[in-house]
Design an enzyme around this catalytic site. Structure first.
Site, short mmCIF file in Angstrom:
data_model
loop_
_atom_site.label_atom_id
_atom_site.label_comp_id
_atom_site.label_asym_id
_atom_site.label_seq_id
_atom_site.Cartn_x
_atom_site.Cartn_y
_atom_site.Cartn_z
N ALA A 79 0.85 -1.20 0.00
CA ALA A 79 0.00 0.00 0.00
C ALA A 79 0.88 1.24 0.00
O ALA A 79 1.96 1.24 0.58
CB ALA A 79 -0.89 -0.01 1.24
N GLY A 122 0.83 -5.17 0.87
CA GLY A 122 -0.19 -5.40 -0.16
C GLY A 122 0.38 -6.04 -1.41
O GLY A 122 -0.35 -6.72 -2.15
N GLU A 125 0.25 -9.57 -0.63
CA GLU A 125 -1.17 -9.98 -0.65
C GLU A 125 -1.70 -10.08 -2.08
O GLU A 125 -2.56 -10.91 -2.38
CB GLU A 125 -2.01 -8.98 0.17
CG GLU A 125 -1.74 -9.12 1.67
CD GLU A 125 -2.25 -7.95 2.48
OE1 GLU A 125 -1.83 -6.81 2.20
OE2 GLU A 125 -3.07 -8.15 3.38
N GLU A 145 3.84 -4.86 7.65
CA GLU A 145 2.91 -3.86 8.18
C GLU A 145 3.10 -3.63 9.67
O GLU A 145 2.88 -2.54 10.19
CB GLU A 145 1.45 -4.29 7.91
CG GLU A 145 1.04 -4.26 6.45
CD GLU A 145 1.31 -5.56 5.70
OE1 GLU A 145 2.14 -6.37 6.17
OE2 GLU A 145 0.68 -5.75 4.66
N1 DAK Z 1 4.58 3.45 0.01
C1 DAK Z 1 5.00 4.61 -0.46
N2 DAK Z 1 6.26 4.83 -0.92
C2 DAK Z 1 7.10 3.80 -0.87
C3 DAK Z 1 6.72 2.52 -0.39
C4 DAK Z 1 5.36 2.34 0.08
N3 DAK Z 1 4.87 1.19 0.49
N4 DAK Z 1 7.79 1.70 -0.47
C5 DAK Z 1 8.79 2.44 -0.99
N5 DAK Z 1 8.38 3.70 -1.22
C6 DAK Z 1 9.17 4.80 -1.78
C7 DAK Z 1 10.19 5.31 -0.78
O1 DAK Z 1 9.62 6.17 0.15
C8 DAK Z 1 11.18 5.99 -1.71
O2 DAK Z 1 10.67 7.24 -2.08
P1 DAK Z 1 11.63 8.57 -2.12
O3 DAK Z 1 12.22 8.68 -0.78
O4 DAK Z 1 12.64 8.23 -3.19
O5 DAK Z 1 10.70 9.66 -2.49
C9 DAK Z 1 11.17 5.09 -2.94
O6 DAK Z 1 9.95 4.35 -2.88
C10 DAK Z 1 12.30 4.09 -2.96
O7 DAK Z 1 12.32 3.45 -1.70
P2 DAK Z 1 13.68 3.17 -0.90
O8 DAK Z 1 14.65 4.27 -1.12
O9 DAK Z 1 13.30 2.82 0.49
O10 DAK Z 1 14.21 1.90 -1.72
P3 DAK Z 1 14.97 0.63 -1.21
O11 DAK Z 1 15.20 -0.19 -2.42
O12 DAK Z 1 16.14 1.02 -0.37
O13 DAK Z 1 13.93 -0.13 -0.24
C11 DAK Z 1 11.77 -1.16 0.31
C12 DAK Z 1 12.78 -0.68 -0.79
C13 DAK Z 1 10.54 -1.62 -0.43
C14 DAK Z 1 12.39 -2.31 1.09
C15 DAK Z 1 11.49 0.03 1.27
O14 DAK Z 1 11.16 1.18 0.49
C16 DAK Z 1 10.36 -0.27 2.21
O15 DAK Z 1 10.57 -0.87 3.27
N6 DAK Z 1 9.14 0.19 1.87
C17 DAK Z 1 7.98 0.04 2.70
C18 DAK Z 1 7.43 -1.35 2.57
C19 DAK Z 1 6.19 -1.56 3.43
O16 DAK Z 1 6.18 -1.21 4.66
N7 DAK Z 1 5.12 -2.11 2.86
C20 DAK Z 1 3.87 -2.30 3.54
C21 DAK Z 1 2.97 -1.12 3.30
S1 DAK Z 1 1.44 -1.20 4.25
C22 DAK Z 1 -5.32 -2.37 6.35
C23 DAK Z 1 -4.26 -2.14 7.24
C24 DAK Z 1 -2.98 -2.08 6.74
C25 DAK Z 1 -2.74 -2.25 5.39
C26 DAK Z 1 -3.79 -2.48 4.54
C27 DAK Z 1 -5.09 -2.53 5.00
N8 DAK Z 1 -6.64 -2.39 6.93
C28 DAK Z 1 -6.88 -2.04 8.23
C29 DAK Z 1 -7.77 -2.71 5.99
C30 DAK Z 1 -1.35 -2.12 4.96
C31 DAK Z 1 -0.95 -2.49 3.81
C32 DAK Z 1 0.42 -2.24 3.35
O17 DAK Z 1 0.77 -2.77 2.34
#
Ligand code: DAK
Length: 269
Positions: A79, A122, A125, A145
């Site tokens: 997400a 996501g 997922e 998450e």
């Molecule tokens: N969202 C937004 N931007 C993201 C992102 C994300 N999920 N993942 C990466 N980016 C962005 C980074 O902020 C960065 O942007 P800038 O700083 O360049 O502007 C760019 O992509 C490149 O990221 P990195 O510089 O961090 O690149 P790396 O290769 O070093 O690392 C990474 C890649 C994917 C390991 C890292 O970016 C990371 O850890 N990203 C976050 C992954 C994450 O936490 N995913 C889960 C998201 S939450 C619900 C409750 C919860 C949810 C859904 C429903 N209910 C209650 C119904 C949650 C769902 C999720 O998926």
């Protein structure tokens, strides 16, 4: 024409919002998520793009299988954490977002994932909604998450344990730690692990094979197999039994072709 547009045109991919679409071979639609700078984070626009492409694919008899892919860095990082709601409803609950997930979940044709790089939150997922998942060995699957004080709320808490078992799912969801493509395959999250960079060609190869089968049989297979998630065994077995009356032109053709030692020609009737 900028470099990106030129590359896209050269590869036969049509850009539509945050996705690229192409037909790598007859009967196969390739949808590539195209937000490389955000690691293909699933913004509402990107999710909507995928859902829209699937809706069109559903009603297009020329599409018999769909391959969903990202790029070499990320299938999808999940997400879009930066997407801020402007109407007070938490982003997770936005109607367009939920409807897009529903469309993907209900897509009746074969959906294959080609995973290189990160498939997180996501993004992981999303692979759980795909029927066949081909992973590069170096791919990284995870449900991180918990690290932002949340949980996999797009089906992950329910689908992941059904696929890899309770204990492994608890470990992934409670620690947020990642597994690679090989382990994903060992645990049943992926169908095959292939050399890095080979996930997309391999997924397209399988999609092509499936596209040559009877589309009616394939859709029925998907429906039947997915019943294992939603129905108790006695109920799903009795539904399967009712298909003893299964009669289609494709089925007749399949049998005739076997007898005549030739390749069947399926027409989807
Ligand atoms: N969202 C937004 N931007 C993201 C992102 C994300 N999920 N993942 C990466 N980016 C962005 C980074 O902020 C960065 O942007 P800038 O700083 O360049 O502007 C760019 O992509 C490149 O990221 P990195 O510089 O961090 O690149 P790396 O290769 O070093 O690392 C990474 C890649 C994917 C390991 C890292 O970016 C990371 O850890 N990203 C976050 C992954 C994450 O936490 N995913 C889960 C998201 S939450 C619900 C409750 C919860 C949810 C859904 C429903 N209910 C209650 C119904 C949650 C769902 C999720 O998926």
């Amino acid at each position: 024409m900028d470099t990106h547009t030129a590359d896209t045109a050269a590869s036969g991919e049509a850009a539509m919002g945050d996705i690229l679409q192409s037909t790598p071979c007859e009967g196969v639609l390739l949808i590539r998520m195209n937000r490389p700078a955000a690691r293909n984070a699933l913004s509402i626009r990107l999710l909507g793009g995928i859902a829209g492409a699937l809706r069109a694919a559903q009603s297009d008899p020329g599409v018999r299988a769909v391959v969903l892919a990202g790029d070499d860095k990320a299938f999808s990082a999940g997400a879009d954490i930066k997407e801020m709601p402007d109407n007070g409803i938490p982003m997770w609950g936005q109607k367009e977002r939920l409807l897009a997930w529903k469309t993907i979940e209900r897509f009746p044709k074969p959906l294959l994932a080609a995973v290189e790089g990160y498939a997180l939150g996501g993004g992981c997922e999303l692979t759980l909604l795909c029927d066949i998942v081909i992973a590069g060995e170096a791919a990284r699957f995870g449900q991180p998450e918990v690290r932002i004080g949340a949980f996999p709320g797009d089906g992950g808490t329910q689908r992941l344990p059904r696929v890899i078992g309770k204990s492994r799912a608890m470990w992934m969801i409670m620690t947020g730690n990642f597994i690679d493509g090989r382990k994903a395959c060992e645990w049943g999250l992926a169908t095959e692990a292939v050399a890095p960079g080979q996930a997309l060609p391999r997924a397209c190869e399988i999609a092509r094979e499936i596209a040559g089968m009877s589309p009616i049989a394939i859709e029925m297979i998907k429906q039947e197999v997915l019943m294992t998630d939603s129905k108790p065994l006695d109920e799903s077995l009795s539904l399967e039994r009712k298909l003893l009356l299964w009669q289609t032109e494709d089925h007749d053709e399949g049998i005739a072709a076997f007898m005549e030692k030739r390749k069947p020609v399926f027409k989807g009737r």
